[in-house]
Design a protein around this motif. Structure first.
Motif, PDB file in Angstrom:
ATOM      1  N   ASN A   1      69.526  59.694  77.357  1.00 49.24           N
ATOM      2  CA  ASN A   1      70.709  59.170  78.050  1.00 49.24           C
ATOM      3  C   ASN A   1      70.359  58.572  79.422  1.00 49.24           C
ATOM      4  O   ASN A   1      71.010  58.814  80.418  1.00 49.24           O
ATOM      5  N   LEU A   2      69.287  57.756  79.427  1.00 51.00           N
ATOM      6  CA  LEU A   2      68.884  57.076  80.655  1.00 51.00           C
ATOM      7  C   LEU A   2      68.696  55.583  80.352  1.00 51.00           C
ATOM      8  O   LEU A   2      68.517  55.188  79.197  1.00 51.00           O
ATOM      9  N   SER A   3      68.676  54.778  81.436  1.00 45.95           N
ATOM     10  CA  SER A   3      68.454  53.339  81.274  1.00 45.95           C
ATOM     11  C   SER A   3      66.968  53.031  81.451  1.00 45.95           C
ATOM     12  O   SER A   3      66.197  53.864  81.929  1.00 45.95           O
ATOM     13  N   LEU A   4      66.599  51.793  81.074  1.00 46.49           N
ATOM     14  CA  LEU A   4      65.205  51.368  81.219  1.00 46.49           C
ATOM     15  C   LEU A   4      64.772  51.404  82.677  1.00 46.49           C
ATOM     16  O   LEU A   4      63.649  51.808  82.996  1.00 46.49           O
ATOM     17  N   ASP A   5      65.665  51.005  83.593  1.00 44.55           N
ATOM     18  CA  ASP A   5      65.316  50.977  85.003  1.00 44.55           C
ATOM     19  C   ASP A   5      64.993  52.368  85.534  1.00 44.55           C
ATOM     20  O   ASP A   5      64.175  52.516  86.455  1.00 44.55           O
ATOM     21  N   GLU A   6      65.659  53.397  84.951  1.00 42.78           N
ATOM     22  CA  GLU A   6      65.455  54.757  85.461  1.00 42.78           C
ATOM     23  C   GLU A   6      64.115  55.353  85.034  1.00 42.78           C
ATOM     24  O   GLU A   6      63.648  56.317  85.635  1.00 42.78           O
ATOM     25  N   VAL A   7      63.483  54.781  84.040  1.00 42.56           N
ATOM     26  CA  VAL A   7      62.215  55.343  83.597  1.00 42.56           C
ATOM     27  C   VAL A   7      61.046  54.394  83.790  1.00 42.56           C
ATOM     28  O   VAL A   7      59.889  54.814  83.830  1.00 42.56           O
ATOM     29  N   GLN A   8      61.346  53.105  83.944  1.00 44.84           N
ATOM     30  CA  GLN A   8      60.261  52.139  84.016  1.00 44.84           C
ATOM     31  C   GLN A   8      59.437  52.347  85.289  1.00 44.84           C
ATOM     32  O   GLN A   8      59.974  52.543  86.359  1.00 44.84           O
ATOM     33  N   GLY A   9      58.112  52.364  85.127  1.00 48.64           N
ATOM     34  CA  GLY A   9      57.209  52.534  86.265  1.00 48.64           C
ATOM     35  C   GLY A   9      56.812  53.972  86.505  1.00 48.64           C
ATOM     36  O   GLY A   9      55.934  54.230  87.336  1.00 48.64           O
ATOM     37  N   GLN A  10      57.459  54.941  85.794  1.00 46.92           N
ATOM     38  CA  GLN A  10      57.089  56.343  85.984  1.00 46.92           C
ATOM     39  C   GLN A  10      55.937  56.733  85.056  1.00 46.92           C
ATOM     40  O   GLN A  10      55.805  56.186  83.965  1.00 46.92           O
ATOM     41  N   PRO A  11      55.103  57.694  85.501  1.00 45.10           N
ATOM     42  CA  PRO A  11      54.105  58.228  84.565  1.00 45.10           C
ATOM     43  C   PRO A  11      54.827  58.811  83.344  1.00 45.10           C
ATOM     44  O   PRO A  11      55.807  59.567  83.487  1.00 45.10           O
ATOM     45  N   LEU A  12      54.345  58.493  82.148  1.00 42.89           N
ATOM     46  CA  LEU A  12      55.057  58.856  80.930  1.00 42.89           C
ATOM     47  C   LEU A  12      55.295  60.351  80.823  1.00 42.89           C
ATOM     48  O   LEU A  12      56.391  60.817  80.483  1.00 42.89           O
ATOM     49  N   GLU A  13      54.266  61.156  81.172  1.00 41.20           N
ATOM     50  CA  GLU A  13      54.408  62.609  80.979  1.00 41.20           C
ATOM     51  C   GLU A  13      55.400  63.229  81.956  1.00 41.20           C
ATOM     52  O   GLU A  13      55.806  64.366  81.802  1.00 41.20           O
ATOM     53  N   GLN A  14      55.836  62.440  82.988  1.00 42.02           N
ATOM     54  CA  GLN A  14      56.784  62.979  83.958  1.00 42.02           C
ATOM     55  C   GLN A  14      58.209  62.511  83.710  1.00 42.02           C
ATOM     56  O   GLN A  14      59.111  62.801  84.488  1.00 42.02           O
ATOM     57  N   THR A  15      58.432  61.792  82.621  1.00 44.95           N
ATOM     58  CA  THR A  15      59.787  61.340  82.296  1.00 44.95           C
ATOM     59  C   THR A  15      60.554  62.457  81.607  1.00 44.95           C
ATOM     60  O   THR A  15      60.000  63.486  81.193  1.00 44.95           O
ATOM     61  N   ALA A  16      61.868  62.248  81.489  1.00 37.21           N
ATOM     62  CA  ALA A  16      62.770  63.303  81.001  1.00 37.21           C
ATOM     63  C   ALA A  16      62.474  63.739  79.565  1.00 37.21           C
ATOM     64  O   ALA A  16      62.935  64.786  79.128  1.00 37.21           O
ATOM     65  N   TRP A  17      61.701  62.923  78.821  1.00 37.28           N
ATOM     66  CA  TRP A  17      61.369  63.340  77.454  1.00 37.28           C
ATOM     67  C   TRP A  17      60.498  64.602  77.435  1.00 37.28           C
ATOM     68  O   TRP A  17      60.525  65.368  76.497  1.00 37.28           O
ATOM     69  N   TRP A  18      59.703  64.801  78.472  1.00 39.26           N
ATOM     70  CA  TRP A  18      58.648  65.818  78.409  1.00 39.26           C
ATOM     71  C   TRP A  18      58.744  66.906  79.467  1.00 39.26           C
ATOM     72  O   TRP A  18      58.086  67.941  79.358  1.00 39.26           O
ATOM     73  N   THR A  19      59.515  66.701  80.487  1.00 38.55           N
ATOM     74  CA  THR A  19      59.456  67.594  81.646  1.00 38.55           C
ATOM     75  C   THR A  19      60.008  68.998  81.377  1.00 38.55           C
ATOM     76  O   THR A  19      59.742  69.919  82.153  1.00 38.55           O
ATOM     77  N   GLN A  20      60.803  69.162  80.348  1.00 38.96           N
ATOM     78  CA  GLN A  20      61.378  70.492  80.076  1.00 38.96           C
ATOM     79  C   GLN A  20      60.444  71.377  79.254  1.00 38.96           C
ATOM     80  O   GLN A  20      60.753  72.532  79.001  1.00 38.96           O
ATOM     81  N   ASN A  21      59.321  70.843  78.829  1.00 41.45           N
ATOM     82  CA  ASN A  21      58.403  71.626  78.004  1.00 41.45           C
ATOM     83  C   ASN A  21      56.989  71.396  78.513  1.00 41.45           C
ATOM     84  O   ASN A  21      56.375  70.369  78.227  1.00 41.45           O
ATOM     85  N   ALA A  22      56.490  72.365  79.309  1.00 42.48           N
ATOM     86  CA  ALA A  22      55.175  72.208  79.962  1.00 42.48           C
ATOM     87  C   ALA A  22      54.060  72.077  78.928  1.00 42.48           C
ATOM     88  O   ALA A  22      53.108  71.300  79.123  1.00 42.48           O
ATOM     89  N   GLU A  23      54.157  72.787  77.820  1.00 44.05           N
ATOM     90  CA  GLU A  23      53.108  72.729  76.813  1.00 44.05           C
ATOM     91  C   GLU A  23      53.053  71.338  76.181  1.00 44.05           C
ATOM     92  O   GLU A  23      51.967  70.755  76.004  1.00 44.05           O
ATOM     93  N   SER A  24      54.219  70.774  75.879  1.00 40.04           N
ATOM     94  CA  SER A  24      54.261  69.420  75.306  1.00 40.04           C
ATOM     95  C   SER A  24      53.750  68.400  76.316  1.00 40.04           C
ATOM     96  O   SER A  24      53.079  67.419  75.954  1.00 40.04           O
ATOM     97  N   GLN A  25      54.070  68.651  77.576  1.00 43.34           N
ATOM     98  CA  GLN A  25      53.631  67.745  78.642  1.00 43.34           C
ATOM     99  C   GLN A  25      52.099  67.695  78.720  1.00 43.34           C
ATOM    100  O   GLN A  25      51.499  66.607  78.800  1.00 43.34           O
ATOM    101  N   GLN A  26      51.465  68.847  78.648  1.00 41.19           N
ATOM    102  CA  GLN A  26      50.010  68.899  78.722  1.00 41.19           C
ATOM    103  C   GLN A  26      49.363  68.297  77.473  1.00 41.19           C
ATOM    104  O   GLN A  26      48.347  67.605  77.557  1.00 41.19           O
ATOM    105  N   SER A  27      49.946  68.578  76.289  1.00 37.48           N
ATOM    106  CA  SER A  27      49.365  68.029  75.061  1.00 37.48           C
ATOM    107  C   SER A  27      49.492  66.509  75.039  1.00 37.48           C
ATOM    108  O   SER A  27      48.606  65.811  74.516  1.00 37.48           O
ATOM    109  N   LEU A  28      50.565  65.958  75.631  1.00 41.89           N
ATOM    110  CA  LEU A  28      50.715  64.510  75.700  1.00 41.89           C
ATOM    111  C   LEU A  28      49.629  63.898  76.600  1.00 41.89           C
ATOM    112  O   LEU A  28      49.033  62.867  76.261  1.00 41.89           O
ATOM    113  N   LYS A  29      49.356  64.558  77.726  1.00 42.28           N
ATOM    114  CA  LYS A  29      48.328  64.040  78.635  1.00 42.28           C
ATOM    115  C   LYS A  29      46.971  64.009  77.940  1.00 42.28           C
ATOM    116  O   LYS A  29      46.200  63.042  78.074  1.00 42.28           O
ATOM    117  N   ARG A  30      46.659  65.094  77.159  1.00 36.84           N
ATOM    118  CA  ARG A  30      45.375  65.122  76.463  1.00 36.84           C
ATOM    119  C   ARG A  30      45.324  64.031  75.394  1.00 36.84           C
ATOM    120  O   ARG A  30      44.295  63.363  75.199  1.00 36.84           O
TER     121      ARG A  30
END
Length: 472
Positions: free
Chosen positions: A9-38
């Protein structure tokens, strides 16, 4: 794309330019966040990475994605960017989990059934085709080899297994019975003899049932084959016992005849001659001789009473009538009529509840009431006897109670009082043969019932007897 933005429920402007692992898709699950970075590091190194990962949606609900990271390179081999795509496989994963759980449950049930069948003392089998000699066995438990000697493989790979195990003399009969059950569509029982692999013959019975599909079509037939050797041996032993019992009863009837005729005649002769001796030679006999004659006459009289008692006891079986529906109250009234003079002499008061209709031998029920009430009148205290007959229906039985206010019985003697000729008191104080309660017990047991007593010395006794309720 819009599907990804809609999920958080966000717009392109609200996520564009952010590091992917720090966007709202991943920030609520630290384990998923780390696996995405790897995974991004591996993809940046030139690998195509694909794996399942849990991510978040705008309503904080977790979803599982089939995530794939693909590197894109420039013409000179340098990493330009990563293309990341994910397909929502939450429902598929849930279905897979349910499927795994169901598989585990089915396997547990299969194992339980296998263990159960392994310990059943009989052959459990399933087959296809009509029981015409060509029926093929598709399953059989391991007990088949223990019981008949043929292994499971021999059962399953042997098209004529039934011809091998069914005794040749029983083949036609067993096949016809099994075919009739098959055509009727009903479960049933067939008995025949089996021949083991070693040639031993054993009697068996097989319980069969048809297995049908939803359309009602027979898909297979199953059954259980049980060795009934011990049962038949028990039946033969029981038949032998019944014959012995009939013979014993016939001997008892013969004894009753002898007791009522042949044994009493010598007693009459002894008594008569003793009395004749006393009358003719009375003036020649001293006091001791008169006492000896009286003792002998009294002994003969007691012997005659015992013979009559045994005759009465034997007639519980030999003189029995067929059971019929009777009014228990009528039997009680007849017993009271028989005891009329004794009741008057003792100034006894006898009461009773309304009594039910029972299935019994009316003559013997009258005898039962007469013996119990007669005992209550005999074993009385100084106070006039008070006797009450009651009844209750309990657990499919009519439980009668005859309660008195007599001398009572000590607890240690309650188990002995129903034994034939058992007496708790001297003949001088309470005359009798000691057979009345044993006759009561025999009558009650003949009716499939039971009898017992409760008592308190000096307070009275209650005799209970229970008859099955034929209407239950």
């Amino acid at each position: 794309n819009q599907s990804a933005l809609k999920a958080i429920n966000l717009s392109l402007d609200e996520v564009q330019g952010q590091p992917l692992e720090q966007t709202a898709w991943w920030t609520q699950n630290a384990e998923s966040q780390q696996s995405l970075k790897r995974a991004m590091s591996k993809a940046a190194g030139g690998q195509v990475v694909r794996y399942d990962i849990e991510t978040n949606t705008s309503d904080s609900a977790g979803v599982i994605l089939d995530l794939m990271l693909s590197p894109m390179f420039t013409h000179d081999g340098k990493l330009a960017h990563l293309i990341i795509s994910g397909a929502d496989i939450t429902e598929r994963k849930k279905a897979e989990q349910e499927s795994r759980q169901l598989t585990l449950l089915l396997e547990a049930q299969r194992q339980r059934l296998h263990n159960l069948l392994a310990h059943v003392p009989g052959i459990i089998w399933e087959g296809v085709g009509e029981p015409d000699g060509n029926q093929r066995v598709t399953h059989v438990n391991a007990y088949a080899e223990k019981m008949l000697g043929y292994s499971v493989a021999e059962w399953l790979n042997n098209g004529d297994i039934w011809r091998k195990i069914v005794h040749p003399e029983d083949w036609d009969s067993a096949r016809i019975q099994a075919q009739a059950l098959y055509e009727s569509g009903q479960a049933g029982l067939v008995q025949f003899r089996c021949v083991t692999k070693s040639g031993r013959v054993i009697p068996v019975e097989t319980h069969t049932a048809l297995i049908k599909n939803q359309a009602g079509e027979v898909t297979s037939i199953c059954g259980a084959i049980l060795d009934i050797s011990e049962r038949q041996q028990s039946a033969r032993a029981l038949a032998r016992y019944a014959r012995e019992l009939r013979r014993s009863n016939e001997e008892l009837q013969q004894f009753a005849y002898v007791a009522s005729h042949d044994l009493q005649e010598p007693l009459r002769m002894v008594t008569s001659y003793l009395q004749l001796l006393e009358s003719r030679y009375s003036h020649q006999l001293d006091e001791d001789a008169h006492d000896f004659i009286n003792y002998a006459v009294d002994g003969a009289a007691r012997m005659k009473s015992l013979i009559h008692a045994l005759l009465t006891y034997s007639r519980v079986e030999t003189g029995k009538q067929e059971f019929a529906s009777i009014e228990a109250e009528n039997a009680l009234k007849q017993a009271l009529n028989n005891l009329h003079l004794v009741i008057e002499d003792n100034e006894a008061i006898i009461t009773h509840d309304p009594l039910p209709c029972i299935t019994a031998d009316e003559v013997q029920v009258t005898q039962l009431f007469q013996n119990l009430i007669g005992n209550a009148l005999k074993f009385r205290r100084e106070a006039p006897p008070r006797i009450h007959v009651s009844v209750e229906r309990q657990n499919g039985e009519w439980v009668f109670a005859v309660k008195d206010n007599g001398i009572g019985i000590e607890q240690q003697y309650l188990d002995r009082i129903f034994i034939i000729f058992q007496r708790l008191h001297s003949k001088a104080k309470y005359p009798g043969t000691g057979i009345g309660l044993s006759v009561c017990k025999k009558v009650v047991e003949r009716h499939g019932g039971r009898i017992w007593a409760a008592s308190e010395p000096g307070q009275g006794s209650t005799f209970y007897f229970a008859f099955p309720d034929a209407a239950a």
